[in-house]
Design an enzyme around this catalytic site. Sequence first.
Site: not given
Ligand code: CNA
Length: 248
Positions: A37-38, A122, A130, A133
């Site tokens: 996400f971020r 999550h 669905c 149903c």
């Molecule tokens: P986020 O807020 O996007 O944070 C991800 C963090 O990971 C950031 O701080 C990055 O700096 C760090 N990061 C990214 N890549 C790397 C790497 N290769 N090595 C080290 N650090 C890294 O995501 P969060 O998980 O904190 O937020 C929670 C949300 C994101 C949940 O509700 C998830 O369901 C949701 N999400 C999940 C997926 C997935 O299942 N792969 C993908 C996108 C979003």
Amino acid sequence: MNPPDTIVRLRALLRDSRRITCLTGAGMSTESGIPDFRSTRGLYASGVSEEVFAIRAFERDPGMFYTFARTFLRDTLNAQPNAGHRALAALARLPGKDVRVCTQNIDTLHQAAGSPEVYPLHGTLQTAHCRVCGERTESAALWPEIAAGRVPRHAGCGGVMKPDIVFFGEPLPPDAWEASARAAAAADLFLVAGTSLAVYPAAGLPALRAPACRLVILNRTATPLDGEADLVLHASIAETLEQAIGGG
Ligand code: CNA
């Protein structure tokens, strides 16, 4: 890149700990090709709105989610575990280690890598149900409709299909939450990997650890808990865990 002494310290913490609880996030899977996400190259930076993951918005206009899902679902269903997922699975196979993975990820890559105890806070993108149903199906079966730009509907009752993921505004699955809370309280080492710790209640899990529990943060960018961690590594998860544990 990690300075060599941080890998030595991480190895020692892992070696000296028996009950290791991990909280993982989307950063765990960026090295499998799934955007987070971020990050600067994450979904929010590429213009995807938080609204896409809000249950109210899904109820109003499921098409908005499914337009986004055309690429995200394809990328996620095709993704493979990376060295980081494999290392955590290998850690759990070491004698005397009790490793629990509380994950915010919906991609099931920890399970695919072989981690035995995974709590999907999550939900999962692999299946859908669905809204009318309740019948459940594999998300892959919905792919032709989604790829064609349509909202997938139940073949019998016509209800909208919703992936089994937790949208913003929905409660967490109680079994995954309760298992995660127990694992957090029982841990002697708590490893946070690949999460910005911005989404609650999952981000509150490290606070449930016992006073003597060590805290390690492995995340490319700073998190709100860096200041209270015993070890902070701002580095690639796959590279770091492969160096510290192997298994890849
Ligand atoms: P986020 O807020 O996007 O944070 C991800 C963090 O990971 C950031 O701080 C990055 O700096 C760090 N990061 C990214 N890549 C790397 C790497 N290769 N090595 C080290 N650090 C890294 O995501 P969060 O998980 O904190 O937020 C929670 C949300 C994101 C949940 O509700 C998830 O369901 C949701 N999400 C999940 C997926 C997935 O299942 N792969 C993908 C996108 C979003």
